[in-house]
Design a protein around this motif. Structure first.
Motif, PDB file in Angstrom:
ATOM      1  N   PRO A  98      36.575 -27.134  21.543  1.00  9.92           N
ATOM      2  CA  PRO A  98      35.705 -28.302  21.377  1.00  9.92           C
ATOM      3  C   PRO A  98      34.709 -28.132  20.234  1.00  9.92           C
ATOM      4  N   GLU A  99      34.463 -29.228  19.539  1.00 13.33           N
ATOM      5  CA  GLU A  99      33.497 -29.221  18.445  1.00 13.33           C
ATOM      6  C   GLU A  99      32.080 -29.118  19.014  1.00 13.33           C
ATOM      7  N   PRO A 100      31.213 -28.359  18.373  1.00 10.87           N
ATOM      8  CA  PRO A 100      29.830 -28.258  18.863  1.00 10.87           C
ATOM      9  C   PRO A 100      29.160 -29.632  18.894  1.00 10.87           C
ATOM     10  N   GLU A 101      28.358 -29.832  19.900  1.00 10.47           N
ATOM     11  CA  GLU A 101      27.574 -31.074  19.975  1.00 10.47           C
ATOM     12  C   GLU A 101      26.124 -30.679  20.226  1.00 10.47           C
ATOM     13  N   ASN A 102      25.451 -30.292  19.153  1.00  8.22           N
ATOM     14  CA  ASN A 102      24.048 -29.941  19.238  1.00  8.22           C
ATOM     15  C   ASN A 102      23.383 -30.287  17.915  1.00  8.22           C
ATOM     16  N   MET A 103      22.060 -30.319  17.914  1.00  9.35           N
ATOM     17  CA  MET A 103      21.318 -30.742  16.739  1.00  9.35           C
ATOM     18  C   MET A 103      21.433 -29.741  15.584  1.00  9.35           C
ATOM     19  N   THR A 104      21.636 -28.477  15.884  1.00 11.74           N
ATOM     20  CA  THR A 104      21.805 -27.488  14.824  1.00 11.74           C
ATOM     21  C   THR A 104      23.080 -27.766  14.042  1.00 11.74           C
ATOM     22  N   TYR A 105      24.138 -28.160  14.754  1.00  4.17           N
ATOM     23  CA  TYR A 105      25.393 -28.516  14.095  1.00  4.17           C
ATOM     24  C   TYR A 105      25.218 -29.777  13.259  1.00  4.17           C
ATOM     25  N   VAL A 106      24.458 -30.735  13.775  1.00  4.94           N
ATOM     26  CA  VAL A 106      24.160 -31.951  13.009  1.00  4.94           C
ATOM     27  C   VAL A 106      23.459 -31.591  11.702  1.00  4.94           C
ATOM     28  N   ALA A 107      22.458 -30.712  11.793  1.00  6.80           N
ATOM     29  CA  ALA A 107      21.715 -30.299  10.605  1.00  6.80           C
ATOM     30  C   ALA A 107      22.635 -29.604   9.600  1.00  6.80           C
ATOM     31  N   ALA A 108      23.544 -28.767  10.101  1.00  6.96           N
ATOM     32  CA  ALA A 108      24.472 -28.060   9.218  1.00  6.96           C
ATOM     33  C   ALA A 108      25.400 -29.041   8.505  1.00  6.96           C
ATOM     34  N   LEU A 109      25.927 -29.995   9.231  1.00  6.92           N
ATOM     35  CA  LEU A 109      26.792 -31.019   8.628  1.00  6.92           C
ATOM     36  C   LEU A 109      26.048 -31.805   7.550  1.00  6.92           C
ATOM     37  N   ALA A 110      24.831 -32.241   7.881  1.00 13.24           N
ATOM     38  CA  ALA A 110      24.056 -33.055   6.941  1.00 13.24           C
ATOM     39  C   ALA A 110      23.659 -32.246   5.704  1.00 13.24           C
ATOM     40  N   LYS A 111      23.262 -31.004   5.900  1.00 14.07           N
ATOM     41  CA  LYS A 111      22.868 -30.160   4.765  1.00 14.07           C
ATOM     42  C   LYS A 111      24.068 -29.890   3.858  1.00 14.07           C
ATOM     43  N   PHE A 112      25.200 -29.597   4.484  1.00 12.47           N
ATOM     44  CA  PHE A 112      26.410 -29.389   3.694  1.00 12.47           C
ATOM     45  C   PHE A 112      26.759 -30.652   2.901  1.00 12.47           C
ATOM     46  N   GLY A 113      26.699 -31.803   3.571  1.00 15.84           N
ATOM     47  CA  GLY A 113      27.010 -33.063   2.891  1.00 15.84           C
ATOM     48  C   GLY A 113      26.116 -33.287   1.682  1.00 15.84           C
ATOM     49  N   TYR A 114      24.834 -32.960   1.833  1.00 12.35           N
ATOM     50  CA  TYR A 114      23.893 -33.142   0.726  1.00 12.35           C
ATOM     51  C   TYR A 114      24.234 -32.225  -0.446  1.00 12.35           C
ATOM     52  N   LEU A 115      24.554 -30.952  -0.152  1.00 14.72           N
ATOM     53  CA  LEU A 115      24.839 -29.995  -1.216  1.00 14.72           C
ATOM     54  C   LEU A 115      26.218 -30.199  -1.848  1.00 14.72           C
ATOM     55  N   TYR A 116      27.154 -30.742  -1.069  1.00 11.89           N
ATOM     56  CA  TYR A 116      28.540 -30.831  -1.532  1.00 11.89           C
ATOM     57  C   TYR A 116      28.842 -32.121  -2.279  1.00 11.89           C
ATOM     58  N   GLN A 117      27.905 -33.051  -2.284  1.00  7.81           N
ATOM     59  CA  GLN A 117      28.191 -34.357  -2.867  1.00  7.81           C
ATOM     60  C   GLN A 117      28.484 -34.295  -4.369  1.00  7.81           C
ATOM     61  N   LYS A 118      27.952 -33.326  -5.066  1.00  2.00           N
ATOM     62  CA  LYS A 118      28.221 -33.241  -6.504  1.00  2.00           C
ATOM     63  C   LYS A 118      29.589 -32.631  -6.808  1.00  2.00           C
ATOM     64  N   TYR A 119      30.259 -32.129  -5.769  1.00  2.34           N
ATOM     65  CA  TYR A 119      31.599 -31.569  -5.957  1.00  2.34           C
ATOM     66  C   TYR A 119      32.686 -32.502  -5.420  1.00  2.34           C
ATOM     67  N   ASP A 120      32.419 -33.122  -4.293  1.00  5.44           N
ATOM     68  CA  ASP A 120      33.400 -34.012  -3.671  1.00  5.44           C
ATOM     69  C   ASP A 120      32.635 -35.072  -2.872  1.00  5.44           C
ATOM     70  N   VAL A 121      32.370 -36.196  -3.508  1.00  9.49           N
ATOM     71  CA  VAL A 121      31.542 -37.229  -2.883  1.00  9.49           C
ATOM     72  C   VAL A 121      32.181 -37.746  -1.599  1.00  9.49           C
ATOM     73  N   GLN A 122      33.490 -37.935  -1.625  1.00  7.51           N
ATOM     74  CA  GLN A 122      34.168 -38.504  -0.462  1.00  7.51           C
ATOM     75  C   GLN A 122      34.045 -37.607   0.764  1.00  7.51           C
ATOM     76  N   TYR A 123      34.342 -36.319   0.598  1.00 11.14           N
ATOM     77  CA  TYR A 123      34.264 -35.415   1.733  1.00 11.14           C
ATOM     78  C   TYR A 123      32.816 -35.228   2.183  1.00 11.14           C
ATOM     79  N   ALA A 124      31.903 -35.154   1.234  1.00 13.07           N
ATOM     80  CA  ALA A 124      30.488 -35.004   1.578  1.00 13.07           C
ATOM     81  C   ALA A 124      30.011 -36.201   2.403  1.00 13.07           C
ATOM     82  N   THR A 125      30.458 -37.395   2.017  1.00  8.63           N
ATOM     83  CA  THR A 125      30.078 -38.612   2.755  1.00  8.63           C
ATOM     84  C   THR A 125      30.645 -38.596   4.162  1.00  8.63           C
ATOM     85  N   GLN A 126      31.878 -38.124   4.305  1.00 11.87           N
ATOM     86  CA  GLN A 126      32.486 -38.032   5.636  1.00 11.87           C
ATOM     87  C   GLN A 126      31.678 -37.092   6.535  1.00 11.87           C
TER      88      GLN A 126
END
Length: 431
Positions: free
Chosen positions: A220-248
């Motif tokens: 099962p995928e984690p369902e906690n706020m730390t995982y949310v923060a990790a996803l959001a932080k990754f999305g922010y940093l990764y947007q300059k490399y792959d906007v589509q995946y970062a947005t997902q």
């Protein structure tokens, strides 16, 4: 004297303990070393019946060094403890046995509590690559250590390799992912891009970890706020490399947050998730929820004890979205004051012979707090202290124990060492 089995047995035991003593002491004269004990399997007689139990003493050197080594262009210090003042030291090449440097032991003061003289050894002038040990008359030798030009770079690359494997095998936690992402954000120039696709390799490793984590039907995928923060932080940093995946990733973080927030109250994990979501998406609703914490931050500084609040504050300060200036001022002043407080306390926390601390995990946490202050307002003093944290954890402590890398999260060490790699040029230039 008549020969008998009894006399022969006594003689054998005397010879046995004599050989044990010689093996334990070796070539090192240990004047005041601590003795700890490791269990040895019991001896057995002719009929496999245990006849004696004994343990071998493990002696702690009185010349304390960083066993992982030193960077050739940086300061190199060791500590000597002894019952009598020690005047001189020698740096000896382990391979050749030659003395490559010698000098005077500094500040050899008497410590009333320990009943020992404590001196400082400065061998900064040793800059050639190699493996060495320190030696002092009557006190003995240190453990071996290396000196190399790219010392911190080598440590950094080794840690990145471990984290690569941890991401592949999904043996890394959401908390560690956040720390690694923080290091990627603060010190991007230190991360390798071996496949030359202009994406830091470790950031790609985290992308792979996220894909496996979100798509694995067997776990099962984690369902906690730390995982949310990790996803959001990754999305922010990764947007300059792959906007589509970062947005997902950002959309997925938002969906999990919405699901969790219905049953969650205000806490550190939620605040951290909000700051990452707000920086990446800029939604007004996130900003409003962040400001609900404002009174809590204004009334106390204890929130800095929780890493999630600290990371959330750092993200809020870094965002380009509209922010509350007063809240930013609170964060800036609190983190700066925390840095000053830790700098004053560091002498006691990581003193080589009289340290008072709560162990590896707590030391890494304090170093993390000081790293935040150093990132906001670079201080040569803070950089030196953080390097001393590493020296302490790597063996320059009263027990001569190298806690790295077995004790503490790999990601925490990565943040500290990335800082030393990134600021190394500035560090040497100031010297």
């Amino acid at each position: 004297m008549r020969y008998s089995r009894k006399n022969a047995g006594i003689l054998s035991l005397l010879l046995l303990f004599s050989s044990i003593g010689m093996m334990a002491c070796g070539r090192t004269t240990v004047e005041t070393g601590h003795v700890s004990y490791s269990s040895i399997s019991s001896l057995t007689g002719m009929e496999s019946t245990p006849v004696i139990n004994y343990t071998l003493p493990v002696l702690t050197p009185n010349v304390l060094v960083d066993q992982q080594g030193y960077a050739s262009g940086r300061e190199k210090l060791a500590v000597v403890k002894s019952r009598e003042p020690v005047e001189n030291f020698r740096v000896i090449d382990k391979e050749t046995g030659e003395t490559v440097y010698h000098g005077k032991v500094e500040n050899s003061d008497y410590n009333e509590d320990l009943h020992l003289y404590i001196g400082r050894v400065d061998f900064t002038e040793v800059t050639q690559n190699g493996t060495f040990y320190l030696e002092c008359d009557r006190v003995g030798q240190s453990f071996a250590f290396t000196v190399q030009q790219d010392h911190y770079g080598e440590l950094f690359r080794s840690l990145c390799a471990k984290l690569h494997e941890a991401c592949e095998n999904r043996r890394i936690t959401e908390e560690e992912i956040l720390t690694v992402l923080t290091a990627c954000e603060w010190y991007p120039e230190t991360f390798a891009d071996d496949n030359a696709n202009e994406i830091p390799d470790l950031l790609e490793d985290i992308a792979g970890w996220l894909e496996k984590t979100t798509n694995d039907t067997g776990q099962p995928e984690p369902e906690n706020m730390t995982y949310v923060a990790a996803l959001a932080k990754f999305g922010y940093l990764y947007q300059k490399y792959d906007v589509q995946y970062a947005t997902q990733c950002l959309q997925h973080a938002s969906a999990i947050y919405t699901k969790l927030t219905a049953t969650s109250g205000r806490d550190a994990q939620k605040f951290m998730a909000l700051t990452e979501l707000y920086r990446a998406a800029g939604l007004y609703s996130y900003r409003t929820q962040i400001l609900e914490y404002k009174d809590f931050f204004e009334d106390n500084t204890s929130y800095l004890e929780e890493t999630d609040y600290l990371y959330g504050a750092m993200t809020y300060l870094a965002t380009r979205q509209a922010v509350d200036v007063d809240l930013c001022t609170v964060f800036m002043e609190d983190i700066r004051n925390r840095g000053e407080e830790l700098a004053k306390r560091s002498d006691k926390m990581i003193d080589a012979v009289t340290s008072v601390n709560n162990g590896t995990e707590d030391l890494l946490k304090r170093a993390e707090e000081l790293s935040c202050a150093n990132y906001i307002l670079y201080s040569y003093q803070y950089t030196e202290i953080l390097e001393d944290f590493l020296h302490y954890l790597m063996g320059r402590n009263k027990d001569s124990v190298c806690y790295y890398p077995e004790e503490g999260d790999t990601a925490d060490y990565l943040l500290l060492i990335a800082q030393q790699v990134s600021l190394g040029g500035k560090h040497e230039q100031i010297k």
